[in-house]
Scaffold this motif. Structure first.
Motif, short mmCIF file in Angstrom:
data_model
loop_
_atom_site.label_atom_id
_atom_site.label_comp_id
_atom_site.label_asym_id
_atom_site.label_seq_id
_atom_site.Cartn_x
_atom_site.Cartn_y
_atom_site.Cartn_z
N ASP A 284 0.83 -1.21 0.00
CA ASP A 284 0.00 0.00 0.00
C ASP A 284 0.86 1.25 0.00
O ASP A 284 0.60 2.22 -0.74
CB ASP A 284 -0.93 0.01 1.22
N LYS A 285 1.89 1.26 0.85
CA LYS A 285 2.77 2.43 0.89
C LYS A 285 3.48 2.64 -0.45
O LYS A 285 3.62 3.75 -0.93
CB LYS A 285 3.81 2.27 2.00
N ASN B 242 2.40 1.71 -3.41
CA ASN B 242 1.43 2.20 -4.42
C ASN B 242 1.18 3.70 -4.25
O ASN B 242 1.10 4.45 -5.22
CB ASN B 242 0.12 1.43 -4.30
N LYS B 243 1.02 4.14 -2.98
CA LYS B 243 0.81 5.58 -2.75
C LYS B 243 2.01 6.39 -3.22
O LYS B 243 1.87 7.44 -3.85
CB LYS B 243 0.56 5.83 -1.26
N THR B 244 3.21 5.90 -2.89
CA THR B 244 4.42 6.61 -3.32
C THR B 244 4.52 6.65 -4.84
O THR B 244 4.90 7.66 -5.44
CB THR B 244 5.66 5.93 -2.73
N GLN B 245 4.15 5.54 -5.49
CA GLN B 245 4.20 5.51 -6.96
C GLN B 245 3.21 6.49 -7.57
O GLN B 245 3.50 7.16 -8.55
CB GLN B 245 3.90 4.09 -7.43
N GLN B 246 2.00 6.59 -6.97
CA GLN B 246 1.03 7.56 -7.47
C GLN B 246 1.54 8.98 -7.33
O GLN B 246 1.38 9.81 -8.22
CB GLN B 246 -0.30 7.40 -6.70
N GLN B 247 2.17 9.27 -6.17
CA GLN B 247 2.74 10.62 -5.98
C GLN B 247 3.83 10.89 -7.01
O GLN B 247 3.94 12.00 -7.54
CB GLN B 247 3.31 10.76 -4.57
N VAL C 150 -5.63 9.57 -11.55
CA VAL C 150 -4.82 10.29 -10.58
C VAL C 150 -5.58 11.55 -10.16
O VAL C 150 -5.95 12.36 -11.01
CB VAL C 150 -3.46 10.69 -11.18
N SER D 176 2.27 11.59 -10.38
CA SER D 176 1.69 12.94 -10.38
C SER D 176 2.78 13.99 -10.52
O SER D 176 2.66 14.95 -11.29
CB SER D 176 0.89 13.17 -9.10
N VAL E 250 1.05 3.69 -13.98
CA VAL E 250 0.08 3.79 -12.89
C VAL E 250 -1.30 3.43 -13.44
O VAL E 250 -1.72 3.95 -14.46
CB VAL E 250 0.07 5.21 -12.29
#
Length: 283
Positions: free
Chosen positions: A36-37, A39-44, A197, A47, A193
């Protein structure tokens, strides 16, 4: 004896199986949290990469436009300078012509009765030369003013180019930092991703400029003092308040560079909106 050994082995196998199941559950929970962490970092990161690409495109376009404008202004400055030099030469030549004309006039004044017509022609020529000198001087002053204006524009463009360069360096540092975080978590920054987003909402503060209802008086619209240049975009929700009192939530329907219009969400109304009330995205 063999039965006892078999029973011992069966019990040991059962205990080891239970231990292995507990260990597998712990590993799964630990892996899910890190996934989960990551995935969040990859989304950031994606972006941030999108923002950097947009800014890079804006910077390239701005650099191209400024370079073209600088080239055009430089050419105009060179042409203006060439005209100034030509005007200076014409001025010098005209002054020389004026001096020669005056000498000719003085020479023929002694024989005024004989050369009256010729003297009158010289006087007219002298007056024309003086008018030409004045005109050339005016053109020279105008050319100097144009050159100074072009130099000011050139300095302004250089300042904007330097500012764009600083912004590029700052965003490249941020991207590098996010890449390092992904690599630290064993994630390839080039992985795509999946999924939408969310758009970044910046903190924007402004004031109410006007509040009015539509023709059927079924909805109230509020004009605010901030627009797209401040980070406001269509369908953004903002909070209207006075001092510390919440008044209502508005949804942006129209956006311009320096102002915007939002529709009041009636379900959130907690008072009357007036000119000068505050609007923000913080709440």
């Amino acid at each position: 004896m063999n039965n006892i050994v078999s029973k011992i082995l069966i019990v040991a196998n059962l205990v080891f199986s239970l231990c292995f199941m507990c260990f597998a559950g712990a590993v799964y929970s630990f892996q899910a949290g890190w996934r989960d962490k990551a995935n969040k970092t990859q989304q950031q990161l994606v972006s941030a990469n999108g923002q950097v690409q947009d800014l890079q495109g804006q910077k390239d376009q701005l650099t191209k436009t400024m370079t073209a404008n600088l080239t055009n202004e430089t050419e105009r400055a060179n042409v203006a300078e060439a005209k100034v030099n030509g005007l200076d030469q014409n001025l010098t030549q005209s002054i020389g012509n004026l001096a020669n004309a005056e000498k000719e006039r003085d020479k023929h004044l002694a024989d005024l009765l004989v050369a009256q017509r010729e003297a009158q022609a010289r006087i007219t020529e002298t007056n024309d030369a003086r008018a030409e000198i004045k005109r050339l001087r005016d053109q020279s002053n105008e050319a100097i003013a144009i050159r100074r204006n072009l130099e000011d524009k050139n300095l302004e463009m250089e300042g904007k180019l330097a500012e764009a360069g600083m912004r590029e360096v700052r965003f490249l540092k941020e991207v590098s930092h996010l890449n390092d975080l992904l690599r630290l978590n064993k994630i390839d920054p080039r992985d795509p991703v999946t999924g939408p987003v969310p758009k970044v909402v910046e903190i924007v503060d402004g004031r109410v400029k006007e509040s009015r209802r539509n023709a059927s008086r079924s909805a109230e619209y509020v004009q605010i003092s901030v627009g797209s240049d401040d980070g406001v975009f269509k369908n953004m929700q903002m909070t209207v308040y006075r001092d510390s009192k919440f008044l209502a939530t508005i949804q942006i329907t129209e956006v311009e560079p320096d102002n915007a219009v939002g529709r009041v969400v009636e379900e959130t109304r907690n008072g009357t909106i007036e000119r000068g009330d505050n609007v923000t995205t913080k709440f």
